[in-house]
Scaffold this motif. Structure first.
Motif, PDB file in Angstrom:
ATOM      1  N   UNK A  50     -20.454 106.557 114.441  1.00 40.34           N
ATOM      2  CA  UNK A  50     -19.948 106.751 115.542  1.00 40.34           C
ATOM      3  C   UNK A  50     -21.099 105.906 116.370  1.00 40.34           C
ATOM      4  N   UNK A  51     -20.884 105.465 117.567  1.00 37.98           N
ATOM      5  CA  UNK A  51     -21.933 104.702 118.523  1.00 37.98           C
ATOM      6  C   UNK A  51     -22.473 105.985 119.432  1.00 37.98           C
ATOM      7  N   UNK A  52     -23.960 106.156 119.358  1.00 35.71           N
ATOM      8  CA  UNK A  52     -24.498 107.186 120.268  1.00 35.71           C
ATOM      9  C   UNK A  52     -24.979 106.598 121.568  1.00 35.71           C
ATOM     10  N   UNK A  53     -24.246 107.104 122.442  1.00 37.61           N
ATOM     11  CA  UNK A  53     -24.519 106.486 123.679  1.00 37.61           C
ATOM     12  C   UNK A  53     -24.719 107.606 124.595  1.00 37.61           C
ATOM     13  N   UNK A  54     -25.163 108.750 123.893  1.00 36.59           N
ATOM     14  CA  UNK A  54     -26.037 109.923 124.661  1.00 36.59           C
ATOM     15  C   UNK A  54     -27.054 109.447 125.490  1.00 36.59           C
ATOM     16  N   UNK A  55     -27.818 109.916 126.526  1.00 41.29           N
ATOM     17  CA  UNK A  55     -28.773 109.450 127.301  1.00 41.29           C
ATOM     18  C   UNK A  55     -30.225 109.494 126.522  1.00 41.29           C
ATOM     19  N   UNK A  56     -30.395 110.287 125.606  1.00 42.94           N
ATOM     20  CA  UNK A  56     -31.551 110.387 124.617  1.00 42.94           C
ATOM     21  C   UNK A  56     -31.380 109.994 123.384  1.00 42.94           C
ATOM     22  N   UNK A  57     -29.988 109.361 123.075  1.00 37.65           N
ATOM     23  CA  UNK A  57     -29.663 108.717 121.750  1.00 37.65           C
ATOM     24  C   UNK A  57     -30.044 109.796 120.761  1.00 37.65           C
ATOM     25  N   UNK A  58     -29.670 111.106 120.938  1.00 40.74           N
ATOM     26  CA  UNK A  58     -29.838 112.228 120.137  1.00 40.74           C
ATOM     27  C   UNK A  58     -28.617 112.809 119.604  1.00 40.74           C
ATOM     28  N   UNK A  59     -27.487 112.162 119.506  1.00 40.81           N
ATOM     29  CA  UNK A  59     -26.321 112.618 118.776  1.00 40.81           C
ATOM     30  C   UNK A  59     -26.426 112.518 117.267  1.00 40.81           C
ATOM     31  N   UNK A  60     -25.940 113.668 116.763  1.00 41.48           N
ATOM     32  CA  UNK A  60     -26.310 113.921 115.236  1.00 41.48           C
ATOM     33  C   UNK A  60     -24.914 114.040 114.606  1.00 41.48           C
ATOM     34  N   UNK A  61     -23.638 114.333 115.282  1.00 39.04           N
ATOM     35  CA  UNK A  61     -22.599 114.996 114.666  1.00 39.04           C
ATOM     36  C   UNK A  61     -21.381 114.046 114.969  1.00 39.04           C
ATOM     37  N   UNK A  62     -20.520 113.907 114.154  1.00 39.84           N
ATOM     38  CA  UNK A  62     -19.344 113.359 114.648  1.00 39.84           C
ATOM     39  C   UNK A  62     -18.715 114.100 115.854  1.00 39.84           C
ATOM     40  N   UNK A  63     -18.297 115.284 115.334  1.00 37.55           N
ATOM     41  CA  UNK A  63     -17.974 116.372 116.620  1.00 37.55           C
ATOM     42  C   UNK A  63     -18.590 117.660 116.253  1.00 37.55           C
ATOM     43  N   UNK A  64     -19.246 118.052 117.375  1.00 38.97           N
ATOM     44  CA  UNK A  64     -19.947 119.010 117.490  1.00 38.97           C
ATOM     45  C   UNK A  64     -19.444 120.312 116.784  1.00 38.97           C
ATOM     46  N   UNK A  65     -18.060 120.558 117.478  1.00 32.82           N
ATOM     47  CA  UNK A  65     -17.296 121.702 116.957  1.00 32.82           C
ATOM     48  C   UNK A  65     -17.103 121.670 115.588  1.00 32.82           C
ATOM     49  N   UNK A  66     -17.185 120.594 114.779  1.00 38.22           N
ATOM     50  CA  UNK A  66     -16.705 120.746 113.358  1.00 38.22           C
ATOM     51  C   UNK A  66     -18.214 120.608 112.734  1.00 38.22           C
ATOM     52  N   UNK A  67     -18.545 119.568 112.487  1.00 39.54           N
ATOM     53  CA  UNK A  67     -19.920 119.235 111.659  1.00 39.54           C
ATOM     54  C   UNK A  67     -21.093 119.995 112.339  1.00 39.54           C
ATOM     55  N   UNK A  68     -21.251 119.873 113.550  1.00 41.15           N
ATOM     56  CA  UNK A  68     -22.398 120.571 114.192  1.00 41.15           C
ATOM     57  C   UNK A  68     -22.390 121.981 113.955  1.00 41.15           C
ATOM     58  N   UNK A  69     -21.346 122.791 114.278  1.00 38.78           N
ATOM     59  CA  UNK A  69     -21.135 124.091 113.975  1.00 38.78           C
ATOM     60  C   UNK A  69     -21.315 124.578 112.373  1.00 38.78           C
ATOM     61  N   UNK A  70     -20.688 123.856 111.689  1.00 44.20           N
ATOM     62  CA  UNK A  70     -21.039 123.993 110.036  1.00 44.20           C
ATOM     63  C   UNK A  70     -22.470 123.889 109.691  1.00 44.20           C
ATOM     64  N   UNK A  71     -23.045 123.026 110.285  1.00 38.67           N
ATOM     65  CA  UNK A  71     -24.700 122.604 109.949  1.00 38.67           C
ATOM     66  C   UNK A  71     -25.304 123.939 110.710  1.00 38.67           C
ATOM     67  N   UNK A  72     -24.881 124.450 111.752  1.00 36.49           N
ATOM     68  CA  UNK A  72     -25.529 125.602 112.494  1.00 36.49           C
ATOM     69  C   UNK A  72     -25.407 127.013 111.518  1.00 36.49           C
ATOM     70  N   UNK A  73     -24.003 127.065 111.090  1.00 36.39           N
ATOM     71  CA  UNK A  73     -23.666 128.095 110.445  1.00 36.39           C
ATOM     72  C   UNK A  73     -24.600 128.098 109.000  1.00 36.39           C
ATOM     73  N   UNK A  74     -24.629 127.003 108.183  1.00 40.64           N
ATOM     74  CA  UNK A  74     -25.409 126.776 107.144  1.00 40.64           C
ATOM     75  C   UNK A  74     -26.844 127.014 107.350  1.00 40.64           C
ATOM     76  N   UNK A  75     -27.619 126.819 108.492  1.00 45.73           N
ATOM     77  CA  UNK A  75     -28.766 126.834 108.771  1.00 45.73           C
ATOM     78  C   UNK A  75     -29.057 128.662 108.837  1.00 45.73           C
ATOM     79  N   UNK A  76     -28.304 129.205 109.791  1.00 46.46           N
ATOM     80  CA  UNK A  76     -28.143 130.471 109.940  1.00 46.46           C
ATOM     81  C   UNK A  76     -28.199 131.213 108.395  1.00 46.46           C
ATOM     82  N   UNK A  77     -27.181 130.927 107.711  1.00 41.49           N
ATOM     83  CA  UNK A  77     -27.183 131.639 106.168  1.00 41.49           C
ATOM     84  C   UNK A  77     -28.314 131.489 105.618  1.00 41.49           C
TER      85      UNK A  77
END
Length: 199
Positions: A165-192
């Protein structure tokens, strides 16, 4: 899967592993037609007319060529992602310039569709062969190369995800293609992982 904020990168994402299983949306001629339609790169009436006059095998051959273009361009993008392109990158773009050189585009005056004017100069293309379907894809890739700051081109940090993806966020801090998919999976893995380390 148009999530890249750049049609050229969305083309690369037409094959992806968003949730552990690879999916190729351009796996045959019918898939190519569907993707072009969803991307709004070819007018629907032109796609219908082309489908009606060519053999299915011809569309499958163009889909093969399109996938080969996609994989060549993926290598180019991944090689240059994360830093600005330099003039030396032009030496690597021969296949793309070759594709663009086959275009039969022209301009035509037509009724204006937007704005205050009555008439507008519109860019058109002759869709004489199935190979012409690759031309708007080539344009999207060329726009990515010429208009996008490659410093902002990133690969998703999700486990096994292959999306870019192209990160056009203000701080260029986007890490995930879709937060609801990959971002949430990463959060769940970190929590586990945190729970497991406490035991």
């Amino acid at each position: 899967m148009f999530i890249a904020d750049s049609l050229g990168l969305d083309f690369l994402n037409s094959v992806a592993t968003p949730i552990d299983t690879p999916v190729d949306w351009i796996d045959d001629g019918e898939g190519l037609i569907d993707w072009l339609s969803q991307a709004k790169l070819v007018p629907a009436e032109e796609l219908d007319a082309l489908k009606a006059r060519v053999r299915r095998g011809e569309l499958d051959e163009v889909a093969d060529q399109t996938r080969a273009l996609r994989e060549w361009f993926r290598g180019f993008v991944l090689k240059h992602a994360g830093r600005p392109l330099t003039a030396q990158a032009l030496q690597e773009l021969g296949p793309l310039n070759s594709l663009l050189g086959r275009d039969e585009a022209f301009s035509r005056i037509e009724p204006a569709q937007e704005g205050g004017g009555v008439l507008a100069l519109q860019r058109k293309r002759r869709w004489r062969s199935p190979e012409a379907l690759m031309l708007p894809v080539g344009e999207a890739l060329a726009k990515l190369v010429c208009e996008e700051d490659f410093s902002n081109v990133k690969a998703c940090e999700g486990h096994n995800c292959t999306m870019v993806f192209a990160d056009h966020t203000r701080r260029h801090a986007r890490r995930w293609c879709i937060m609801a998919v990959c971002g949430n999976r990463a959060k769940q893995a970190a929590h586990r992982s945190r729970l497991k380390s406490r035991q």
